[in-house]
Design an enzyme around this catalytic site. Structure first.
Site, short mmCIF file in Angstrom:
data_model
loop_
_atom_site.label_atom_id
_atom_site.label_comp_id
_atom_site.label_asym_id
_atom_site.label_seq_id
_atom_site.Cartn_x
_atom_site.Cartn_y
_atom_site.Cartn_z
N LYS A 22 -12.10 1.62 11.95
CA LYS A 22 -12.31 1.38 10.51
C LYS A 22 -11.27 0.37 10.01
CE LYS A 22 -10.56 4.28 7.28
NZ LYS A 22 -9.77 3.61 6.25
N ASN A 23 -10.01 0.58 10.37
CA ASN A 23 -8.94 -0.21 9.77
C ASN A 23 -8.79 -1.59 10.40
OD1 ASN A 23 -8.61 1.89 8.07
ND2 ASN A 23 -6.74 2.67 9.04
N CYS A 116 -4.58 7.43 -5.15
CA CYS A 116 -5.55 8.38 -4.59
C CYS A 116 -4.75 9.62 -4.19
CB CYS A 116 -6.26 7.75 -3.40
SG CYS A 116 -5.13 7.36 -2.09
N ARG A 121 0.07 4.28 -4.34
CA ARG A 121 -0.47 3.10 -3.63
C ARG A 121 -0.56 1.87 -4.55
NH1 ARG A 121 -5.25 4.95 0.29
NH2 ARG A 121 -4.52 3.12 1.45
N ASP A 304 -1.55 8.18 9.51
CA ASP A 304 -2.94 8.63 9.48
C ASP A 304 -3.19 9.81 10.41
OD1 ASP A 304 -4.40 5.32 9.04
OD2 ASP A 304 -3.40 6.70 7.67
C1 EPZ Z 1 -3.56 0.86 5.53
O1 EPZ Z 1 -3.51 1.16 4.16
C2 EPZ Z 1 -4.63 1.76 6.11
N1 EPZ Z 1 -5.92 1.46 5.49
C3 EPZ Z 1 -4.25 3.22 5.84
O2 EPZ Z 1 -5.25 4.04 6.45
C4 EPZ Z 1 -2.90 3.50 6.50
O3 EPZ Z 1 -2.51 4.82 6.20
C5 EPZ Z 1 -1.85 2.52 5.98
O4 EPZ Z 1 -2.31 1.16 6.18
C6 EPZ Z 1 -0.51 2.68 6.67
O5 EPZ Z 1 -0.67 2.49 8.05
C7 EPZ Z 1 -6.63 0.41 5.96
O6 EPZ Z 1 -6.21 -0.30 6.85
C8 EPZ Z 1 -7.97 0.17 5.31
P1 EPZ Z 1 0.22 0.07 3.23
P2 EPZ Z 1 -2.62 0.23 3.16
O7 EPZ Z 1 0.06 -1.07 2.30
O8 EPZ Z 1 -2.68 -1.17 3.59
C9 EPZ Z 1 3.25 1.17 -0.22
C10 EPZ Z 1 -6.84 5.76 6.56
O9 EPZ Z 1 -6.80 6.99 6.47
N2 EPZ Z 1 2.85 -0.09 -0.85
O10 EPZ Z 1 0.80 -0.18 4.58
O11 EPZ Z 1 -3.01 0.54 1.75
C11 EPZ Z 1 2.14 2.20 -0.27
O12 EPZ Z 1 2.13 2.85 -1.52
C12 EPZ Z 1 -6.05 4.88 5.61
O13 EPZ Z 1 -7.53 5.14 7.42
C13 EPZ Z 1 3.54 -0.54 -1.97
O14 EPZ Z 1 4.47 0.11 -2.44
O15 EPZ Z 1 -1.16 0.82 3.43
C14 EPZ Z 1 2.49 3.13 0.85
O16 EPZ Z 1 3.46 4.06 0.40
C15 EPZ Z 1 -5.22 5.71 4.63
N3 EPZ Z 1 3.16 -1.70 -2.56
C16 EPZ Z 1 3.11 2.19 1.89
O17 EPZ Z 1 3.47 0.99 1.18
C17 EPZ Z 1 2.12 -2.45 -2.06
O18 EPZ Z 1 1.82 -3.53 -2.62
C18 EPZ Z 1 2.16 1.82 3.02
O19 EPZ Z 1 1.03 1.21 2.46
C19 EPZ Z 1 1.43 -1.97 -0.92
C20 EPZ Z 1 1.82 -0.80 -0.33
#
Ligand code: EPZ
Length: 422
Positions: A22-23, A116, A121, A304
């Site tokens: 998916k990711n 969410c 996020r 995850d």
């Molecule tokens: C991706 O989400 C994945 N989704 C998530 O999988 C996964 O948990 C996550 O990466 C971490 O590995 C997809 O790839 C579609 P991040 P993403 O930006 O990109 C903070 C699943 O179950 N953050 O790496 O949204 C954020 O709040 C899903 O398949 C900021 O603060 O994750 C979080 O605490 C869930 N500011 C941390 O970084 C931002 O601008 C990691 O988020 C962006 C993120």
């Protein structure tokens, strides 16, 4: 209403092929927008989030055709650069369309995705990276209006290796003028897959998979076809299930080299794991051993799989501590596991677990995608029947968790089926 019924304490046995990731598929679908032509993805998972991303692309004028697991996207005639609000509320990760839309058209309109159940996020890192590339971004009534002439290559530095922000920056940089260097980049395998696909389209990217990625902007891209890798989180989920249920399973079409931290942690918990080529075999007898576990960005243990690991430890023996360092609110599953007799105490970003076996089957509600899958694992270690409600969360990311677990010998039934799937 969607629910899954599972009879526990049935050891698993069997072999399945793992769905496409998916990711990996979602950013690759977004990347197709960069090119005024056709992109073909194979081994695409038939999951709700892919259907949702197809809906977004079609609403902007793309033509999408999904036949089996092959997805063809023709982005020649995009007519809109606006991501409809209801889609971004349905799927946060649609925010990764911002970069490719800005990269190709110099403008994009979207809305705040909002948080969410796993955390706030925010998207500040996404917006800051795009501003560094020359985009003007303003917010009006919850909408995000981004515009730029042609983006200009720059140095981007992430304080946290955000996966989505790295993907947005990478895609925006592909058609920008000059060189972009992304420091503090996320190192997830999905970033490497996206880079591999973009380079196949004619982009010039080096360093994906490390924390420094360099992009030389190009003017045009070309048609490409690329295969989506096996979903490492789905594979890890099914290993968690056999650890909870006992037995021996074989998973094909996996990428063991992207699961090192996962396989190591599960081995420490007592799973016997053999990995070779695209196959992982996992077996478990006796109860999972207690370990202390901490999630972290790749190559650490993935957030995850935190909920599935929690479910396994909860049905093991001994005291464990599970620390979540990536999302601030990802322990909602603990409350549902406690309904099944699990002994879990959540303190901030730590969960203290006192293993107990068997758990007790009862009705629980999936709090989110991976939490729902974790409840299926816990149900495997529970006496009696467990009913999991709100399963729409699970169907967002798992092509058919009932089909897969039934093929591995689980006693599992969906609401619409009159008989047990043995
Ligand atoms: C991706 O989400 C994945 N989704 C998530 O999988 C996964 O948990 C996550 O990466 C971490 O590995 C997809 O790839 C579609 P991040 P993403 O930006 O990109 C903070 C699943 O179950 N953050 O790496 O949204 C954020 O709040 C899903 O398949 C900021 O603060 O994750 C979080 O605490 C869930 N500011 C941390 O970084 C931002 O601008 C990691 O988020 C962006 C993120």
């Amino acid at each position: 209403m969607s629910e899954i019924r599972i009879r526990g304490l049935c050891p698993l046995k069997g072999e399945i092929a793992i769905q496409g990731s998916k990711n990996a598929a979602l950013p690759m679908m977004a990347a197709s927008v960069l090119h005024k032509g056709t992109t073909v993805l194979t081994h695409v998972p038939r999951i709700q989030d892919v259907f949702c991303m197809m809906g977004i692309l079609e609403s902007m004028g793309c033509r999408c055709r999904l036949e089996g697991h092959q997805l063809e996207i023709d982005a020649a005639d995009l007519t809109s650069v606006s991501i409809p609000e209801h889609y971004i509320k349905a799927m946060r990760s649609s925010i990764i369309l911002l970069g490719p839309l800005l990269g190709r058209f110099g403008e994009a309109v979207t809305s705040y995705p909002g948080g969410c159940s796993i955390g706030r996020r925010p998207i500040d890192l996404h917006l800051e990276a795009l501003r560094r590339l020359g985009a003007g971004i303003r917010e009006e009534d919850g909408k995000i209006l981004a515009s730029a002439g042609r983006l200009v290559g720059a140095e981007i530095r992430f304080g946290f290796p955000s996966v989505g922000a790295t993907e947005n920056a990478l895609m925006a940089a592909v058609l920008a003028e000059g060189t972009t260097v992304i420091r503090g980049a996320a190192r997830e395998p999905e970033i490497q897959e996206l880079s591999h696909m973009l380079n196949g389209m004619g982009a010039r990217i080096r360093g994906a998979g490390t924390d420094v990625i360099q992009v030389e902007g190009v003017k045009t891209l070309r048609d490409t076809q690329v295969r989506v890798s096996g979903d490492r989180i789905a594979a890890g989920t099914y290993i968690a299930c056999v650890m909870a249920a006992g037995g021996r399973i074989c998973l094909r079409q996996t990428e063991p080299e992207s699961m090192t931290a996962v396989l190591s942690a599960f081995s420490r918990m007592g799973a016997r794991i053999q990995a070779g080529g695209e196959t992982v075999t996992a077996s478990m007898d006796g109860r999972p051993a207690a370990i202390d576990l901490r999630t972290s960005p790749y190559p650490g243990f993935p957030t995850d799989l935190q909920s599935p690991a929690l479910a396994v430890l909860a049905s093991g023996r001994g005291t464990s501590c599970l620390e979540e360092t990536v999302f601030e609110g990802r322990f909602a599953t603990a409350r549902e596991l406690v309904k099944m007799g699990a002994r879990i105490r959540v303190e901030g970003n730590r969960a203290m677990v006192e293993g107990r076996f068997p758990l007790t089957g009862t009705r629980v509600e999936a709090p989110d995608l991976r939490g729902g899958a974790a409840l299926a694992a816990a149900a495997m270690a529970a006496e009696g029947e467990t009913v999991i409600g709100q399963c729409r969360h699970i169907f967002r990311g798992y092509e058919d968790i009932c089909r897969d677990l039934a093929a591995l010998g689980a006693s599992i039934q969906r609401e619409s089926e009159a008989t047990w799937v043995e």
